[in-house]
Enzyme design. Structure first.
Site, short mmCIF file in Angstrom:
data_model
loop_
_atom_site.label_atom_id
_atom_site.label_comp_id
_atom_site.label_asym_id
_atom_site.label_seq_id
_atom_site.Cartn_x
_atom_site.Cartn_y
_atom_site.Cartn_z
N CYS A 26 24.93 -41.56 -7.54
CA CYS A 26 23.57 -41.29 -7.07
C CYS A 26 23.24 -42.36 -6.03
O CYS A 26 24.14 -42.94 -5.41
CB CYS A 26 22.57 -41.27 -8.21
SG CYS A 26 22.38 -42.84 -9.07
N HIS A 541 12.15 -44.05 -6.81
CA HIS A 541 13.02 -43.29 -7.70
C HIS A 541 12.14 -42.41 -8.59
O HIS A 541 11.53 -42.88 -9.55
CB HIS A 541 13.86 -44.25 -8.55
CG HIS A 541 15.04 -43.60 -9.21
ND1 HIS A 541 14.91 -42.77 -10.29
CD2 HIS A 541 16.36 -43.64 -8.92
CE1 HIS A 541 16.11 -42.34 -10.66
NE2 HIS A 541 17.00 -42.85 -9.85
#
Length: 619
Positions: A26, A541
């Site tokens: 990621c 995030h």
């Protein structure tokens, strides 16, 4: 940082292929699915250079890296034997066919750029020296310099054969041999003679392959499968003799009888279509030709129009190819100059500057096309849009070229007409408009700069380069403030990626917390990387472990490289969908370059909105 060495240590620490089921990544961490996590010693992994920390979550063994995670991932992919499906992030974007093709062309062409720039700059010198009266075009020195300038372009198929052979893992010297067949002097003589020829009864299309790109790339790609087939059927005792014999014979035959003619016929078809459009609607043919000229040059199909533009040197003015090339050549030069103006990469700046001079002054666009615009894509789109706009003007005023010369700034006299004084004026308008439109569009479209090849500054010089300022970071979401140490993910709670805060949002609108640039929008859209105009690098995030949702609850309104203003909508998020899937919506907001600041002040208030300052940073 030695990515390769660290990747090797990580690979060994997690148990190598025998213990790896899959590998993805990621924005900040490598995500392994291991057959047995107990075999891995966390303390040893944490000691590997570049590793910030580890995390066991959602059945994954996560190694936290930070912003450089993609570099480690690339090196790890080279070490693993996992198939592409197993080792690719399920949320990764699938590139469209043009991007894949452009990346392939760029990979094969990049090593050739120095040679193309060298040849292009010699072409520039050959134009300037006679104009200044310092060199006669009839001298032997001029003739030799002309050879020097032509060589990189004439032997382009040979050089491409070598680089593409390495790309496809084909024997380089066999590929070079096939390229030599395609541009052999005897075959070139047959092309010049123009008489029908055949090879073992098979018709050979008479075409010029010097300076071409696509035929040899397509041929080397086929050689990859041909070589594998020969390896299977050829006896080991005879392979050293039979394999090179069969490779050269079969590949050479395919190149002249099948592969090469494909490009020729495609070029003829394109030529027929454009000429048909010109006969029915001349105003439409010109913008199409000017817009797509870079792609036509890239494939070598521009030679299909040679009867048209060569006639301009004899009697018939050209109102299609050479005018279109004027707009396209200037656009390539302007796009490269804009990249040189905007890039922070010293090497890119040097290449782009030289390429722009080559295109603007000499009309030699290969360094710009292969070294800059095709590589970064968006500058190519800017050049094509500009070509279409200026092409429409040329079609309306019926711009003509009265002599054959490669269009550029210094070759404008080719547009001088004894009976139409406005023709040269219109050519100058096209030149200026093409330059300005392309330059501005390139700056607007932007491009993904290439920081990895830029020279890495020392700590002191980096601090000096960063602006001394206080930066206000506003809340990108409305909701309740949470101390970063209270976040359930240790990556954030232990501040492994940097200092910051977290927000539990009560609506799904994510907005820009400052003026700056979008560094990256992760393919699964769960994370956004921003950089403020004052140098703050911020990670937003959205939710925890939401990478597993593969982008479904997220609607992005931005893309990599976009400029954003404070308060601008970045992302729409379906918070309820995240909760129903069993994930937390808590959103960490982290300054990933915390060490660049002498002081970071965090907000204490609990409820926040996008007009409240979350953090202050001071240099």
């Amino acid at each position: 940082m030695d990515y390769k060495k660290s990747a090797q240590e990580i690979f060994k620490a997690v148990g190598e292929d025998s213990n790896i089921s899959s590998l993805t990544h990621c924005m900040t961490r490598l995500r392994f699915r291991l057959k047995d996590e107990s075999k891995v010693k966390d303390d040893e992994v944490k000691q590997i250079p570049g590793v910030v920390g580890i995390n066991h979550q959602s059945g994954q063994y996560q190694i936290i890296i930070g912003n450089d995670v993609s570099e480690y991932y690339k090196e790890l992919k080279k070490l693993t034997n996992l198939d592409e499906q197993a080792s690719t992030d399920p949320g990764a974007k699938k590139e469209n066919w043009f991007n894949r093709f452009a990346n392939f062309i760029s990979s094969c062409m990049s090593p050739l750029i120095p040679a193309l720039i060298g040849g292009g700059m010699i072409k520039v010198i050959l134009i300037l020296l006679p104009l200044l009266g310092w060199l006669s075009e009839k001298s032997s020195t001029y003739a030799f310099l002309n050879i020097f300038g032509d060589a990189p372009f004439y032997f382009l198929p040979v050089m491409l054969a070598f680089t593409s052979a390495k790309y496809f893992n084909v024997s380089p010297m066999l590929a070079v041999t096939v390229a030599g067949i395609m541009i052999h002097p005897n075959f070139s003589a047959m092309v010049t003679a123009g008489k029908p020829v055949s090879l073992m009864g098979l018709p050979v299309t008479l075409a010029t392959y010097s300076s071409s790109v696509i035929p040899i790339l397509l041929m080397v790609w086929l050689m990859k499968y041909l070589e594998a087939g020969i390896d299977k059927i050829c006896p080991a005792s005879m392979k050293s003799i039979l394999k090179p014999l069969l490779m050269v014979f079969i590949s050479g035959t395919l190149a002249l009888v099948v592969v090469g003619p494909i490009g020729t016929y495609a070029g003829k078809l394109l030529s027929d279509i454009i000429l048909f459009i010109q006969s029915k609607a001349s105003w439409l043919a010109m913008p199409l030709m000017a817009a797509f000229m870079p792609l036509i040059v890239m494939t070598g199909m521009h030679w299909a129009f040679s009867p048209i533009f060569l006639a301009a040197s004899v009697a018939t003015p050209d109102s299609l190819i050479l005018p279109a090339m004027l707009a396209a050549n200037i656009a390539q030069g302007a796009a490269s100059l804009a990249v040189a103006f905007k890039t922070k990469n010293k090497n890119t700046k040097q290449v782009a500057t030289a390429a722009s001079i080559s295109a603007l002054v000499a009309g030699v666009t290969e360094p710009s096309l292969y070294g800059i615009t095709l590589k970064y894509k968006r500058p190519l789109y800017a050049a094509m849009v500009s070509g279409g706009i200026t092409g429409l003007f040329m079609g309306i005023v019926n711009l003509k070229s009265y002599a054959f010369a490669v269009p550029s700034i210094v070759s404008l006299p080719q547009f001088v007409s004894k009976t139409n004084s406005s023709n040269l004026i219109n050519a100058i308008i096209v030149l200026v408009a093409s330059f300005i439109i392309t330059f501005v569009l390139t700056l607007i479209f932007g491009f993904d700069d290439d920081p990895e090849s830029a020279s890495t500054p020392t700590v002191d010089s980096k601090k000096e380069a960063l602006p001394t300022a206080t930066t206000k970071i506003y809340a990108p979401l409305t909701g309740d403030l949470v101390n970063l140490t209270e976040v359930s993910d240790q990556t954030f709670s232990k501040k492994l990626l940097g200092d910051g805060v977290a927000i539990v949002p009560n609506n799904g609108k994510v907005v820009a917390p400052f003026d700056g640039e979008v560094v990256t929008v992760f393919p699964t859209k769960h994370a956004i990387g921003l950089k403020s105009d004052t140098g703050v690098e911020l990670l937003i995030h959205i939710g925890l472990d939401t990478v597993n949702l593969e982008g479904k609850p997220f609607t992005s309104h931005i893309k990599d490289g976009d400029r954003v203003k404070k308060g601008q909508l970045l992302m729409d998020v379906d918070l309820e969908a995240i909760k129903k899937a069993g994930y937390e919506v808590t959103t960490p907001i982290v300054i990933t370059n915390t060490g660049d600041f002498s002081e970071i002040t965090l907000l204490d208030e609990k409820p926040v909105s996008d007009d409240i300052v979350l953090m202050y940073t001071i240099k």
